[in-house]
Design an enzyme around this catalytic site. Structure first.
Site, PDB file in Angstrom:
ATOM      1  N   THR A 140      -4.915  -7.036  11.003  1.00 34.40           N
ATOM      2  CA  THR A 140      -5.201  -5.740  10.390  1.00 34.40           C
ATOM      3  C   THR A 140      -4.779  -4.589  11.300  1.00 34.40           C
ATOM      4  O   THR A 140      -4.198  -3.604  10.841  1.00 34.40           O
ATOM      5  CB  THR A 140      -6.702  -5.628  10.049  1.00 34.40           C
ATOM      6  OG1 THR A 140      -7.038  -6.690   9.163  1.00 34.40           O
ATOM      7  CG2 THR A 140      -7.027  -4.308   9.392  1.00 34.40           C
ATOM      8  N   ARG A 166       2.739  -6.087   9.375  1.00 36.61           N
ATOM      9  CA  ARG A 166       1.988  -5.007  10.006  1.00 36.61           C
ATOM     10  C   ARG A 166       2.563  -4.626  11.367  1.00 36.61           C
ATOM     11  O   ARG A 166       2.547  -3.454  11.736  1.00 36.61           O
ATOM     12  CB  ARG A 166       0.516  -5.369  10.076  1.00 36.61           C
ATOM     13  CG  ARG A 166      -0.115  -5.338   8.685  1.00 36.61           C
ATOM     14  CD  ARG A 166      -1.542  -5.794   8.696  1.00 36.61           C
ATOM     15  NE  ARG A 166      -2.183  -5.611   7.396  1.00 36.61           N
ATOM     16  CZ  ARG A 166      -3.173  -6.358   6.959  1.00 36.61           C
ATOM     17  NH1 ARG A 166      -3.653  -7.337   7.707  1.00 36.61           N
ATOM     18  NH2 ARG A 166      -3.707  -6.133   5.773  1.00 36.61           N
ATOM     19  N   TYR A 202     -12.349  -2.165  -4.173  1.00 40.29           N
ATOM     20  CA  TYR A 202     -12.853  -2.322  -2.803  1.00 40.29           C
ATOM     21  C   TYR A 202     -14.377  -2.182  -2.719  1.00 40.29           C
ATOM     22  O   TYR A 202     -14.915  -1.886  -1.649  1.00 40.29           O
ATOM     23  CB  TYR A 202     -12.189  -1.299  -1.874  1.00 40.29           C
ATOM     24  CG  TYR A 202     -10.765  -1.652  -1.523  1.00 40.29           C
ATOM     25  CD1 TYR A 202     -10.487  -2.703  -0.648  1.00 40.29           C
ATOM     26  CD2 TYR A 202      -9.697  -0.948  -2.053  1.00 40.29           C
ATOM     27  CE1 TYR A 202      -9.182  -3.038  -0.317  1.00 40.29           C
ATOM     28  CE2 TYR A 202      -8.383  -1.271  -1.719  1.00 40.29           C
ATOM     29  CZ  TYR A 202      -8.142  -2.314  -0.853  1.00 40.29           C
ATOM     30  OH  TYR A 202      -6.843  -2.644  -0.523  1.00 40.29           O
ATOM     31  N   HIS A 215      -2.180  -5.471   1.661  1.00 41.68           N
ATOM     32  CA  HIS A 215      -3.487  -6.110   1.461  1.00 41.68           C
ATOM     33  C   HIS A 215      -3.216  -7.515   0.968  1.00 41.68           C
ATOM     34  O   HIS A 215      -2.279  -7.747   0.210  1.00 41.68           O
ATOM     35  CB  HIS A 215      -4.303  -5.345   0.398  1.00 41.68           C
ATOM     36  CG  HIS A 215      -5.469  -6.137  -0.113  1.00 41.68           C
ATOM     37  ND1 HIS A 215      -6.714  -6.064   0.448  1.00 41.68           N
ATOM     38  CD2 HIS A 215      -5.560  -7.040  -1.137  1.00 41.68           C
ATOM     39  CE1 HIS A 215      -7.534  -6.880  -0.212  1.00 41.68           C
ATOM     40  NE2 HIS A 215      -6.849  -7.481  -1.174  1.00 41.68           N
ATOM     41  N   ASN A 247      -1.984   0.228   6.870  1.00 39.90           N
ATOM     42  CA  ASN A 247      -1.386  -0.983   7.430  1.00 39.90           C
ATOM     43  C   ASN A 247      -0.466  -1.718   6.463  1.00 39.90           C
ATOM     44  O   ASN A 247      -0.220  -2.907   6.597  1.00 39.90           O
ATOM     45  CB  ASN A 247      -2.472  -1.908   7.982  1.00 39.90           C
ATOM     46  CG  ASN A 247      -3.466  -2.355   6.935  1.00 39.90           C
ATOM     47  OD1 ASN A 247      -3.198  -2.292   5.738  1.00 39.90           O
ATOM     48  ND2 ASN A 247      -4.615  -2.815   7.381  1.00 39.90           N
ATOM     49  N   PHE A 275     -15.683   3.530   6.349  1.00 41.39           N
ATOM     50  CA  PHE A 275     -14.298   3.846   5.982  1.00 41.39           C
ATOM     51  C   PHE A 275     -14.039   3.796   4.476  1.00 41.39           C
ATOM     52  O   PHE A 275     -12.914   4.047   4.033  1.00 41.39           O
ATOM     53  CB  PHE A 275     -13.320   2.893   6.697  1.00 41.39           C
ATOM     54  CG  PHE A 275     -13.528   1.435   6.379  1.00 41.39           C
ATOM     55  CD1 PHE A 275     -13.021   0.866   5.226  1.00 41.39           C
ATOM     56  CD2 PHE A 275     -14.245   0.622   7.259  1.00 41.39           C
ATOM     57  CE1 PHE A 275     -13.208  -0.480   4.939  1.00 41.39           C
ATOM     58  CE2 PHE A 275     -14.424  -0.730   6.991  1.00 41.39           C
ATOM     59  CZ  PHE A 275     -13.907  -1.282   5.835  1.00 41.39           C
ATOM     60  N   GLU A 326      -9.439 -10.916  -7.483  1.00 41.29           N
ATOM     61  CA  GLU A 326      -8.495  -9.817  -7.281  1.00 41.29           C
ATOM     62  C   GLU A 326      -7.304  -9.919  -8.231  1.00 41.29           C
ATOM     63  O   GLU A 326      -6.851  -8.904  -8.767  1.00 41.29           O
ATOM     64  CB  GLU A 326      -8.028  -9.796  -5.820  1.00 41.29           C
ATOM     65  CG  GLU A 326      -9.132  -9.379  -4.869  1.00 41.29           C
ATOM     66  CD  GLU A 326      -8.721  -9.365  -3.421  1.00 41.29           C
ATOM     67  OE1 GLU A 326      -9.489  -8.816  -2.613  1.00 41.29           O
ATOM     68  OE2 GLU A 326      -7.639  -9.891  -3.075  1.00 41.29           O
ATOM     69  N   LYS A 362       0.805  -1.221   0.000  1.00 40.61           N
ATOM     70  CA  LYS A 362       0.000   0.000   0.000  1.00 40.61           C
ATOM     71  C   LYS A 362       0.843   1.280   0.000  1.00 40.61           C
ATOM     72  O   LYS A 362       2.052   1.245   0.247  1.00 40.61           O
ATOM     73  CB  LYS A 362      -0.931  -0.019   1.210  1.00 40.61           C
ATOM     74  CG  LYS A 362      -1.978  -1.128   1.154  1.00 40.61           C
ATOM     75  CD  LYS A 362      -2.871  -1.055   2.376  1.00 40.61           C
ATOM     76  CE  LYS A 362      -3.980  -2.087   2.349  1.00 40.61           C
ATOM     77  NZ  LYS A 362      -4.846  -1.953   3.539  1.00 40.61           N
ATOM     78  N   ARG A 421      -1.498 -14.221   4.685  1.00 42.21           N
ATOM     79  CA  ARG A 421      -2.204 -13.561   5.782  1.00 42.21           C
ATOM     80  C   ARG A 421      -1.428 -13.685   7.099  1.00 42.21           C
ATOM     81  O   ARG A 421      -1.397 -12.765   7.910  1.00 42.21           O
ATOM     82  CB  ARG A 421      -3.629 -14.084   5.883  1.00 42.21           C
ATOM     83  CG  ARG A 421      -4.420 -13.739   4.584  1.00 42.21           C
ATOM     84  CD  ARG A 421      -5.861 -14.070   4.644  1.00 42.21           C
ATOM     85  NE  ARG A 421      -6.616 -13.192   5.511  1.00 42.21           N
ATOM     86  CZ  ARG A 421      -6.940 -11.921   5.249  1.00 42.21           C
ATOM     87  NH1 ARG A 421      -6.549 -11.359   4.119  1.00 42.21           N
ATOM     88  NH2 ARG A 421      -7.651 -11.216   6.101  1.00 42.21           N
TER      89      ARG A 421
END
Length: 140
Positions: free
Chosen positions: A93, A104, A51, A117, A114, A59, A128, A11, A87
């Site tokens: 998160t 993270r 998204y 993704h 964070n 948010f 995705e 990100k 993950r």
């Protein structure tokens, strides 16, 4: 466990701080291979489309603005149980809840910023990946 592919996004908060290599090293050290990768600048509309599942959440606007604020690195990771492994390497998160050594825990600036993704299931991974990559770009 089967070999899988999953989408990973580094990100804007992480690309701004030049953390791409450090983050990718964590994926590779965990046994994941990067089989496609590119640095792109999303528009707010593109971020909103990606998204869309969060469109009704409070948010959503902040998320799409953030994701379009600076370049991101989109990539496809491949390996045994890649979705769960990705993950695990990313961490929770909320960086305050993330296990030590996770991306993270080490790099996230906040719950919203964070750093990464990752797809959460085989079906979303397929969707995705197709959002960002053609089959010709997947070179595992």
């Amino acid at each position: 466990m089967a070999t899988e592919r999953t989408l990973s996004i580094i990100k804007p908060d992480a690309t701004r701080r030049n953390l791409t290599g450090k983050i990718n090293a964590k994926f590779e050290d965990a046994g994941l291979r990067i089989v496609a990768q590119k640095r792109i600048q999303l528009t707010i509309a593109q971020a909103g489309e990606f998204y869309a599942v969060h469109k009704e959440r409070p948010f959503f606007g902040e998320l799409t603005e953030f994701m379009a604020s600076e370049p991101v690195v989109v990539q496809v990771l491949e390996g045994e149980g890649a979705i769960a492994k990705n993950r695990e390497v990313m961490g929770a998160t909320n960086p305050a809840d993330a296990a030590p050594g996770t991306i993270r825990a080490e790099f996230a600036e906040s719950v919203g910023e964070n750093s990464v993704h990752g797809s959460d299931a085989p079906e979303t991974a397929a969707q995705e990946i197709a959002f960002f990559f053609s089959g010709l770009e997947l070179v595992g």
